[in-house]
Design an enzyme around this catalytic site. Structure first.
Site, PDB file in Angstrom:
ATOM      1  N   TYR A 163       1.832 -61.454 -82.782  1.00  0.00           N
ATOM      2  CA  TYR A 163       1.567 -63.032 -82.122  1.00  0.00           C
ATOM      3  C   TYR A 163       2.895 -62.447 -80.916  1.00  0.00           C
ATOM      4  CZ  TYR A 163       0.632 -67.620 -81.136  1.00  0.00           C
ATOM      5  OH  TYR A 163       0.452 -68.858 -80.366  1.00  0.00           O
ATOM      6  N   LYS A 214     -25.116 -67.462 -95.826  1.00  0.00           N
ATOM      7  CA  LYS A 214     -25.628 -66.279 -95.015  1.00  0.00           C
ATOM      8  C   LYS A 214     -24.419 -65.238 -94.458  1.00  0.00           C
ATOM      9  CE  LYS A 214     -29.219 -64.757 -92.443  1.00  0.00           C
ATOM     10  NZ  LYS A 214     -29.920 -65.848 -91.640  1.00  0.00           N
ATOM     11  N   GLU A 259     -29.965 -70.555 -87.157  1.00  0.00           N
ATOM     12  CA  GLU A 259     -30.365 -70.683 -88.542  1.00  0.00           C
ATOM     13  C   GLU A 259     -30.688 -72.076 -88.824  1.00  0.00           C
ATOM     14  OE1 GLU A 259     -31.092 -68.597 -91.974  1.00  0.00           O
ATOM     15  OE2 GLU A 259     -30.253 -67.860 -90.198  1.00  0.00           O
ATOM     16  N   ASP A 260     -31.819 -72.213 -89.335  1.00  0.00           N
ATOM     17  CA  ASP A 260     -32.257 -73.527 -89.972  1.00  0.00           C
ATOM     18  C   ASP A 260     -32.202 -74.614 -88.908  1.00  0.00           C
ATOM     19  OD1 ASP A 260     -32.199 -72.322 -92.265  1.00  0.00           O
ATOM     20  OD2 ASP A 260     -30.875 -73.232 -93.360  1.00  0.00           O
ATOM     21  N   ASP A 304     -34.747 -66.989 -88.895  1.00  0.00           N
ATOM     22  CA  ASP A 304     -35.934 -67.879 -89.460  1.00  0.00           C
ATOM     23  C   ASP A 304     -37.372 -67.441 -88.740  1.00  0.00           C
ATOM     24  OD1 ASP A 304     -34.294 -69.268 -91.214  1.00  0.00           O
ATOM     25  OD2 ASP A 304     -34.086 -70.852 -89.696  1.00  0.00           O
ATOM     26  N   ALA A 352     -48.103 -72.627 -88.342  1.00  0.00           N
ATOM     27  CA  ALA A 352     -48.037 -72.363 -86.848  1.00  0.00           C
ATOM     28  C   ALA A 352     -46.669 -72.701 -86.426  1.00  0.00           C
ATOM     29  CB  ALA A 352     -49.057 -72.856 -85.885  1.00  0.00           C
ATOM     30  N   GLY A 353     -45.769 -72.512 -87.381  1.00  0.00           N
ATOM     31  CA  GLY A 353     -44.531 -72.934 -87.066  1.00  0.00           C
ATOM     32  C   GLY A 353     -43.724 -71.839 -86.365  1.00  0.00           C
TER      33      GLY A 353
END
Length: 755
Positions: free
Chosen positions: A39, A94, A136-137, A162, A195-196
């Site tokens: 630091y 994840k 994600e999601d 996804d 169709a997503g």
């Protein structure tokens, strides 16, 4: 899930501490100087260097190995829009997978913002922190807009797993299924249910690989996606909309080669199965229940190949096959994006791995019955450790070839060696030993030639050119097991088989064995029976007679029993009073060597000194400079107990015989690993840094220390390595794995080369 499983899941997340992830420092902060370097004021030097060259952030901070897993909680698993807080267990899960499979550090970030424009601004502002972004999601269609905008604005990889993770693994499954079916991607007809985001990414990737757009028919909750159905149809769907009178899923199934399901449970009716074309591929990936169950497909369409998103059926399309390794490759070359070429490279690498013989880790997960490439195994298992060695380099090379790599790799052999540490964790320590073995591969006998672990190990030994294996066992049994496991071993070629019950040389070796043990209470009849029925005896006799250069025996049953059979056959070195056992434990911070872990119950000071010389010689084979600590309950003369005096006497003997060695003692275990602590106790100590060779006063201390530390740290054991024998022979423990056998093979061959 049932109540028991739910409770187990909650306990798993709650104990021993909440969550699945923690953050730990990578640098020592034990002294005031450490803190001043970490630091203020030392950190200012790093800040100034980054001001001068922003790319220096990769070398001076963790940014180059840090990924953000980001969600707004609008499409969490199959739970829907449960919000970012409830989605956090998925995100830190994840993150844990990134770390476990590819060594990538992750911060999971849950953003309470559903407006796409504001979400984009929030994520884009995080670019200075991360080397990559894993979305994600996030629900469709917002996910398309978010990813597109972030990819345009950010100069680091942005990847919506996804969509693209599913697409990559799905495309690998398609690639291999078509190989088995004798079909070509440019000729097949594909129909979707859904169709997503994930479905469209799968179709788009397959089209980029050669599937004609006109061969694709989309269906969703409204039915067939046809031209003119919706005036404001999204551009990515409109690309596949064609004029047609078909309106329902069964209307478009006739003759289809591939059914791609990413929709809802049970939407594909069993009575529609006959509509599909010959030898179809059915990808039913709805979770937790697929569009159609595999058992129904197996009953009505035995010619079909089936894949789902579930782990309890063969061919699981699992994103973990992809995302850790595509990010590993992208980060390692400083890629500015994950482009189409990198995704296709990942597809081909995953598909290729499934066509290779399976690893021991895969076999263990399947209860010992290793799958091989075929209808039930078209994509690798998620726990196959070879994924990182296959996928990450392919992605890195594709990034370089496509011009998005800012830090190209110049030595891919060195890169592969770096990746090995994520595979077996023994890569760094074992590398010098492997290199020495490859230069002069010796003949090695394996007593338990019928053991699955040994056979898998021998396949690796042959592939890596480490040794010339001789398997002891029944030829027919070994041949049958090689076929069952799906190995490529050429029995009678690169791999020899010695059957102690039928080989011509067995009679001569039996007579030699009778002569060796005839005056040790073993009758001629008992000696002949042992040779035929105790493979340790047969392997050791091959070594004694010079038929092989080294031998690995044991692996099952009583370790000492195998030793008792081998020691009368392979004598000690002329300059060694005893035989000793040294074991290595590979930890994240480096390797520790322990002695004597298996042979001598209570060695004398003379024997400890002898062991030190033999162990130091062996440690050098690993490319490691031995730094020896003689351990005791006593610290530098604090006790006059027998064990403390023994270790002090051993120190004097070692220094007299081996003045070149760094050695000190007697000392506590913590002092052995901390120079700062030793300096406070004995400022004139001769040992510098942390000891790596720990010699114990007795077998109890050595074995308990080794096994306790191994269990507590999940360290990787190598050995035991026998020291003091006239020829390289090692006794495997019952816990030995295939990789452990490979490692000990390399050790034995390196010992041959050193003689």
């Amino acid at each position: 899930m049932d109540d028991d499983f739910r409770r187990a899941a909650l306990d798993y997340h709650r104990f021993p501490q909440p969550g699945k992830l923690s953050v730990e420092p990578t640098k020592r902060m034990a002294t005031a100087r450490d803190l001043s370097l970490a630091y203020s004021p030392g950190v200012a030097a790093a800040c100034e260097a980054i001001v001068e060259d922003p790319e220096a952030a990769r070398d001076l901070t963790g940014r180059g190995n840090l990924v953000a897993v980001i969600t707004n909680g609008t499409a969490v698993l199959g739970l829907g829009a449960i919000g970012p807080l409830a989605g956090k267990p998925v995100m830190d899960g994840k993150a844990a997978l990134f770390k476990k499979f590819a060594g990538i550090d992750v911060f999971d970030i849950e953003v309470d913002e559903r407006d796409p424009a504001r979400f984009i601004e929030i994520v884009a502002a995080l670019e200075p922190t991360f080397g990559g972004i894993n979305l994600e999601d996030i629900k469709a269609p917002e996910c398309f807009e978010i990813e597109r905008a972030l990819r345009a604005r950010m100069k680091i990889p942005v990847f919506h797993d996804d969509q693209h993770g599913t697409a990559i693994v799905c495309a690998a499954a398609v690639r291999n299924a078509l190989v088995l079916q004798g079909k070509n991607l440019k000729d097949v007809k594909l129909v979707t249910s859904g169709a997503g985001a994930a479905a469209m990414a799968c179709v788009d990737l397959l089209v980029s690989m050669g599937l004609p757009v006109e061969n694709v028919t989309l269906t969703d909750i409204k039915g067939v996606v046809y031209a003119g159905r919706d005036p404001d149809m999204a551009e990515n769907m409109a690309r596949y909309a064609r004029p047609t009178d078909a309106r329902t899923l069964p209307d478009v199934l006739p003759g289809a080669d591939i059914f791609l399901g990413l929709s809802a449970p049970r939407v594909f009716k069993p009575e529609w199965l006959p509509l599909l074309g010959e030898k179809p591929l059915i990808l039913a990936m709805a979770n937790p229940e697929p569009e159609i169950l595999p058992e129904l497909v197996a009953r009505d369409r035995p010619d079909a190949i089936m894949a789902t998103g579930r782990s309890d059926y063969p061919n699981q399309v699992n994103n973990v096959l992809c995302f850790p390794f595509i990010f590993r490759g992208a980060l390692d070359v400083g890629a500015s994006e994950i482009n189409e070429a990198m995704k296709v490279a990942a597809v081909e690498a995953i598909a290729e791995l499934a066509r290779a013989e399976t690893s021991e880790e895969v076999a263990r997960a399947y209860g010992g019955a290793a799958p091989s490439f075929g209808a039930g195994y078209i994509i690798p298992a998620p726990f196959d450790p070879r994924l990182i060695l296959t996928v990450a380099p392919a992605v890195a090379k594709a990034a370089m070839d496509s011009g998005v790599a800012r830090r190209p790799i110049t030595d891919f052999d060195a890169y592969l060696r770096q990746l090995e540490r994520f595979v077996y964790r023994s890569g760094q320590l074992m590398r010098p030993v492997f290199e020495r073995a490859r230069k002069a591969p010796a003949r090695v006998a394996y007593a338990e030639g019928e053991d699955d672990r040994v056979l898998r190990a021998v396949q690796t030994v042959v592939d890596e050119g480490l040794a010339q294996p001789v398997l002891v066992g029944r030829r027919d049994v070994i041949a049958r097991k090689v076929a069952e496991i799906g190995l490529r071993l050429d029995l009678g070629g690169a791999v020899e088989v010695f059957d102690p019950t039928t080989d011509e040389a067995a009679a001569v070796l039996t007579d030699r064995y009778r002569a060796l043990v005839g005056r040790r209470g073993v009758s001629p009849q008992a000696a002949a029976l042992r040779f035929r029925t105790r493979p340790t005896v047969a392997a050791a006799m091959l070594l004694e007679a010079g038929k092989v250069d080294a031998a690995l025996v044991g692996g099952g049953g009583d370790w000492w029993k195998h030793m008792s059979y081998a020691l009368p056959i392979v004598p000690r070195r002329a300059d060694a009073e005893r035989v000793y056992a040294m074991s290595a434990l590979i930890l994240p911070r480096g390797a520790l060597f322990f002695g004597d872990t298996h042979v001598n119950v209570d060695p004398t000071a003379e024997q400890v000194a002898e062991m030190a010389g033999l162990a130091a010689e062996e440690v050098r084979h690993f490319g490691v400079t031995p730094r020896i600590a003689l351990l005791s309950h006593s610290n530098f003369g604090a006790s006059n107990s027998p064990t403390a005096r023994k270790m002090r006497d051993a120190l004097a003997l070692i220094r007299a015989r081996h003045p070149e060695l760094e050695v000190d003692g007697e000392m506590h275990g913590d002092a052995a690993l901390s120079q700062a602590l030793r300096d406070r106790l004995v400022p004139d100590g001769q040992l510098k840094g942390s000891a790596n060779l720990l010699l114990m006063p007795n077998l109890d201390a050595a074995n308990i220390s080794l096994t306790l530390l191994a269990a507590a740290t999940e360290g990787l054991l190598v050995g035991p390595i026998l020291l003091g024998l006239s020829k390289p022979l090692h006794v495997l423990t019952p816990a030995a794995t295939a990789r452990g056998i490979v490692n000990l093979t390399a050790v034995a061959v390196a010992q041959v080369a050193a003689d």
